[in-house]
Design an enzyme around this catalytic site. Structure first.
Site, mmCIF file in Angstrom:
data_model
loop_
_atom_site.group_PDB
_atom_site.id
_atom_site.type_symbol
_atom_site.label_atom_id
_atom_site.label_comp_id
_atom_site.label_asym_id
_atom_site.label_seq_id
_atom_site.Cartn_x
_atom_site.Cartn_y
_atom_site.Cartn_z
ATOM 1 N N GLU A 116 0.840 -1.192 0.000
ATOM 2 C CA GLU A 116 0.000 0.000 0.000
ATOM 3 C C GLU A 116 0.879 1.247 0.000
ATOM 4 O O GLU A 116 2.107 1.170 0.118
ATOM 5 C CB GLU A 116 -0.953 -0.022 1.199
ATOM 6 N N HIS A 243 -8.739 9.611 3.572
ATOM 7 C CA HIS A 243 -8.427 8.533 2.640
ATOM 8 C C HIS A 243 -8.660 9.055 1.222
ATOM 9 O O HIS A 243 -9.700 9.651 0.946
ATOM 10 C CB HIS A 243 -9.291 7.308 2.904
ATOM 11 N N ARG A 290 -0.745 8.775 2.036
ATOM 12 C CA ARG A 290 -2.127 9.218 1.880
ATOM 13 C C ARG A 290 -2.294 10.736 1.875
ATOM 14 O O ARG A 290 -3.131 11.276 1.154
ATOM 15 C CB ARG A 290 -2.991 8.615 2.999
ATOM 16 N N HIS A 351 -10.981 9.807 7.311
ATOM 17 C CA HIS A 351 -10.757 8.372 7.469
ATOM 18 C C HIS A 351 -10.183 7.986 8.823
ATOM 19 O O HIS A 351 -10.648 7.034 9.450
ATOM 20 C CB HIS A 351 -9.807 7.899 6.363
ATOM 21 N N ARG A 386 -0.609 8.674 9.392
ATOM 22 C CA ARG A 386 -0.498 7.227 9.596
ATOM 23 C C ARG A 386 -0.084 6.512 8.323
ATOM 24 O O ARG A 386 -0.653 6.752 7.253
ATOM 25 C CB ARG A 386 -1.827 6.660 10.091
#
Length: 524
Positions: A116, A243, A290, A351, A386
């Site tokens: 990811e 997100h 992100r 998110h 994060r």
């Protein structure tokens, strides 16, 4: 009065794994879990991507995972917390597997590792695209078989019990103790006083402070609101992670998340007219962290005046895609979209909360005998942003550490038990039932619109000042309603959302540099 040894607030991976460990190590100890919905309803349930954990030591390493986490956190992570989570992660993951959670494997029997955004290696273990749901299922099965755990569903915590509630007790905000909580039984509509030696906050995030979020409707920042009113220290609330790819909808509320793993699988981001754009923002393109991808999408939408951008999966291997992401494919089909023929409309949505209740490396908050684990906390792991799929890992590791510290404290038995007997019942005499829910709904919508318009992906000094003024107006209205009416879940959630909004706004104003998920255009 109900009395328990350990009170757990929340039924996601944090609360359940903690409760199981305490119960197994102290079989004579009573553990009570309260959750405002069904036991399985939590942010954990909706975690699609998986758990970022080092299992392939030939190609991956702890140091690589640590560096990826530090880079995503943009200089604000606590390195010690990062090292603890990454290095203790594999053992905690094996424990979850031993409890019955199943993860996808390759043809040769090794874990099928996804990749990811922000990761330099494939290290995300997963169960198709419903990893959180699988973990929740396994943990609830263990809880049901553990005799000294009681799970109270449809119980809503309205206040933590501290010295504030004990008549005649001196109040020192630097020396507070938690003695349990006042809890509204949603079936009987009665408020119970549940006292406990140890209280764990595991309430998840606060996505519904915004108009659009990937979070379930229960994510109203309850743990943050409760801790704030109890005078716990709370930090890094300005770092709200959006997100990048939630399925676009004209309706407000919870949007369907299209996992970051889909981009890790090779999907490309494009404008509505089919132009790729991520190469303009980061050399990692779709696999940037992100915060970078979300701001890129936000910028492209504003430049073009579009309501969304698109995710292009048309070139991907259909058979392999369906094997990895069957539920995402099915959801798009329900919306009339064929992922192998159509561009999929996506937008950023609130998110994950990267900050929260300050805790130490054992999950202890600044209030004695009150622990906190999971998204409602600021452990230092995430810093300003994060790293994808680090959240479930954090919950496992800090749930374990908090459980060990809880066992130590229970065995020492050094509690002010005499004060627990002084805690009064909840007094709501003379109050009436809220007759016009339209007022609560209106104020909630106003708060969500204000936060979405003024305190979102990109902020400014002027927007924050206006947001603070509007939040104070809403706060005064909610305070008047609270004074005159019996507590309801809707009123309690609104109180918590207002507290969360105030913390996000004021801590955004205090930050004087752009880091990670926080971006103020006046600080460029």
């Amino acid at each position: 009065m109900l009395t328990t040894d350990v009170l757990v607030i929340g039924s996601g991976i944090s609360g359940l794994s903690y409760a199981i460990k305490v119960a197994q190590k102290l079989p004579e100890t009573r553990i009570t879990i309260v959750t405002k919905a069904d036991g399985e309803e939590s942010n954990t349930k909706y975690a699609q991507g998986g758990v970022a954990v080092v299992t392939d030591f030939e190609n991956d390493s702890f140091e690589k995972h640590i560096e990826d986490t530090l880079r995503a956190g943009d200089g604000l992570c606590k390195r010690e917390a990062v090292e603890i989570v990454v290095k203790e992660g594999p053992q905690r993951f094996r424990e979850i597997v031993s409890w019955g959670a199943q993860f996808d494997k390759s043809d040769v029997g090794t874990y099928d590792l996804g990749r990811e955004g922000g990761h330099t290696e494939n290290r995300v273990v997963h169960h198709k695209d419903i990893t959180g749901y699988e973990i929740e299922r396994a943990l609830l099965a263990v809880v049901e078989q553990t005799p000294n755990i009681e799970l109270l569903t449809h119980h809503y915590v309205i206040d933590l019990i501290t010295e504030h509630h004990i008549p005649g007790e001196e109040f020192d905000r630097d020396n507070l103790n938690c003695y349990g909580a006042y809890v509204l039984d949603l079936k009987s509509e009665k408020i119970k006083r549940i006292t406990s030696r140890i209280t764990l906050m595991a309430t998840g995030g606060c996505g519904h402070v915004y108009k659009n979020t990937t979070n379930p409707v229960i994510a109203t920042g309850d743990g943050i609101g409760l801790a704030h009113r109890a005078k716990a220290k709370i930090s890094h609330m300005e770092f709200i992670q959006f997100h990048p790819t939630a399925l676009y909808s004209k309706l407000s509320g919870q949007l369907f998340l299209i996992s970051e793993a889909v981009r890790g699988f090779g999907a490309k981001l494009r404008t509505k007219d089919g132009q790729a754009f991520m190469h303009k923002y980061d050399e990692r393109e779709e696999l940037a962290s992100r915060d970078i991808v979300a701001r890129a999408i936000d910028n492209e939408m504003k430049l073009r005046g579009d309501d969304y951008v698109c995710l292009d999966c048309r070139h991907l291997d259909k058979e392999k895609f369906l094997e990895h992401f069957p539920n995402i494919y099915e959801k798009c089909q329900e919306e009339g979209l064929d992922m192998f023929k159509d561009l999929i409309p996506v937008v950023p949505a609130a998110h994950y909360l990267c900050g929260g209740i300050d805790v130490d490396l054992d999950g202890q908050s600044t209030i004695k005998n009150m622990f906190a684990v999971g998204e409602c906390t600021n452990t230092g792991l995430h810093g300003a942003n994060r790293l994808a799929s680090n959240s479930l890992l954090e919950a496992m590791v800090f749930g374990h550490r908090a459980a060990l510290k809880t066992v130590e404290l229970v065995e020492k038995n050094n509690f002010h038990l005499e004060k627990i007997n002084l805690v009064p019942e909840w007094d709501d005499e003379g109050l009436g039932v809220t007759k016009e829910m339209v007022l609560l709904n209106y104020l909630k919508k106003q708060l969500q619109i204000m936060m979405s318009d003024l305190v979102s992906i990109v902020r400014s000094n002027e927007r924050l000042e206006l947001a603070k003024w509007q939040e104070e107006e809403i706060y005064r209205s909610v305070k008047e309603i609270y004074k005159m009416n019996l507590l309801s879940p809707q009123l309690s959630e609104l109180r918590n959302l207002v507290s969360v909004a105030w913390l996000i706004i004021t801590q955004s104003q205090e930050r004087k540099e752009n880091r990670g998920a926080f971006f103020n255009k006046d600080l460029e």
